[in-house]
Design an enzyme around this catalytic site. Structure first.
Site, PDB file in Angstrom:
ATOM      1  N   HIS A 121       0.810  -1.210   0.000  1.00 39.75           N
ATOM      2  CA  HIS A 121       0.000   0.000   0.000  1.00 39.75           C
ATOM      3  C   HIS A 121       0.847   1.264   0.000  1.00 39.75           C
ATOM      4  O   HIS A 121       1.905   1.327   0.625  1.00 39.75           O
ATOM      5  CB  HIS A 121      -0.931   0.005   1.213  1.00 39.75           C
ATOM      6  CG  HIS A 121      -0.215  -0.058   2.534  1.00 39.75           C
ATOM      7  ND1 HIS A 121       0.216   1.059   3.204  1.00 39.75           N
ATOM      8  CD2 HIS A 121       0.149  -1.125   3.290  1.00 39.75           C
ATOM      9  CE1 HIS A 121       0.801   0.695   4.334  1.00 39.75           C
ATOM     10  NE2 HIS A 121       0.781  -0.618   4.405  1.00 39.75           N
ATOM     11  N   ASP A 122       0.397   2.254  -0.751  1.00 42.64           N
ATOM     12  CA  ASP A 122       0.967   3.597  -0.776  1.00 42.64           C
ATOM     13  C   ASP A 122       2.376   3.668  -1.366  1.00 42.64           C
ATOM     14  O   ASP A 122       3.075   4.665  -1.207  1.00 42.64           O
ATOM     15  CB  ASP A 122       0.970   4.222   0.638  1.00 42.64           C
ATOM     16  CG  ASP A 122      -0.413   4.218   1.260  1.00 42.64           C
ATOM     17  OD1 ASP A 122      -1.297   4.875   0.701  1.00 42.64           O
ATOM     18  OD2 ASP A 122      -0.613   3.531   2.292  1.00 42.64           O
ATOM     19  N   GLY A 139       5.066  -0.966   2.830  1.00 35.86           N
ATOM     20  CA  GLY A 139       4.240   0.199   2.587  1.00 35.86           C
ATOM     21  C   GLY A 139       5.023   1.489   2.466  1.00 35.86           C
ATOM     22  O   GLY A 139       6.087   1.652   3.076  1.00 35.86           O
TER      23      GLY A 139
END
Length: 267
Positions: A121-122, A139
């Site tokens: 994520h991200d 992340g």
């Protein structure tokens, strides 16, 4: 005309471009957008608010766009945006962003994600990046254009990998890697510059010479890092790659910067 195999499940609302090929037993969610020329080979799952750019090919058993592996994720409508002409091989996983990271995971154009690699994520991945087999990004990792991550390498959350950098196989990277740098080991240390990569991308002999000189000055024993960077700005102000390294080190980051080991070799 797009070709959708009769065993594939494409939910109502999915946006499918021209000349898309969706192979046997693929699943495409209702918020997915597949641009022109995308190919899902077979047994591919694309879910969530995911956009896949033109000409990208995704191979069997890849899982793209399912919710992040983050306990703080609360179902927010975050996105995964994948660029054009990427190759995403078997068992690759990519997750959308989170509220704590800007709500977006982004992958650039022309990348190769080999078997079992992971984009968490991200993350923000640049253009022409290669993740070899089972390379993993935690992340909030940022990876610059043309970077290469070797097989079984792992990058700590919030780490930055600079443009044209090389991460050796089986390395654990917990600090930022300067542009054009080469790191390896557990925990990864700088082992020099990615000279092979620079030559492959047609950097001139003089340019490589200047980058090497700057590298030696950055990690010299005399003075502080701030003083050495200031000297580089005076001596190499017109040299774009050297200034890129200087700016990278000066940028705000929650991680330190990978440095050479004291014996001159990676651990």
């Amino acid at each position: 005309m797009s070709q959708i195999h009769p065993t594939a499940l494409v939910e109502s609302g999915a946006r499918i471009g021209a000349d898309v090929a969706i192979g046997p037993y693929c699943c495409v969610g209702s918020n997915v957008e597949l641009a022109d020329g995308v190919v899902l080979k077979s047994h591919v799952v694309v879910e969530g608010r995911t956009k896949v750019g033109p000409g990208t090919r995704i191979f069997p058993f890849a899982s793209i766009g399912h919710e992040p592996q983050d306990l703080k994720y609360g179902g927010e409508p975050s996105e995964l945006v994948i660029g054009a002409e990427n190759t995403i091989r078997e068992h690759v996983t990519m997750n959308p962003g989170t509220d704590g990271g800007g709500m977006l995971t982004r992958v650039g154009d022309g990348c190769l994600f080999m078997m079992g690699s992971h984009v968490a994520h991200d993350c923000h991945v640049g253009d022409s990046v290669i993740l070899a087999n089972n390379a993993t990004l935690a992340g909030h990792v940022h990876v610059g254009d043309f970077a290469i991550l070797g097989g079984l390498s792992a990058v700590h959350q919030f780490v930055r990998i600079g443009r044209h950098a090389m991460v050796g196989g089986m390395s654990g990277v917990e600090n930022d890697v300067i542009p054009y740098g080469s790191v390896m080991g557990n925990r990864a240390k700088l082992s020099g510059l990615n000279i092979v990569g620079l030559k492959r991308r047609s950097f001139s002999r003089d340019m490589i010479h200047d980058i090497r000189k700057a590298y030696r000055l950055i990690f010299a024993q005399e003075g502080t890092m701030a003083e050495r960077l200031a000297d580089l700005v005076e001596d190499f102000a017109e040299n774009e790659p050297v200034m890129e390294i200087v700016d990278f080190i000066r940028d705000e980051s929650s991680r330190g910067v990978c440095v050479p080991s004291t014996d001159g070799h990676a651990d």
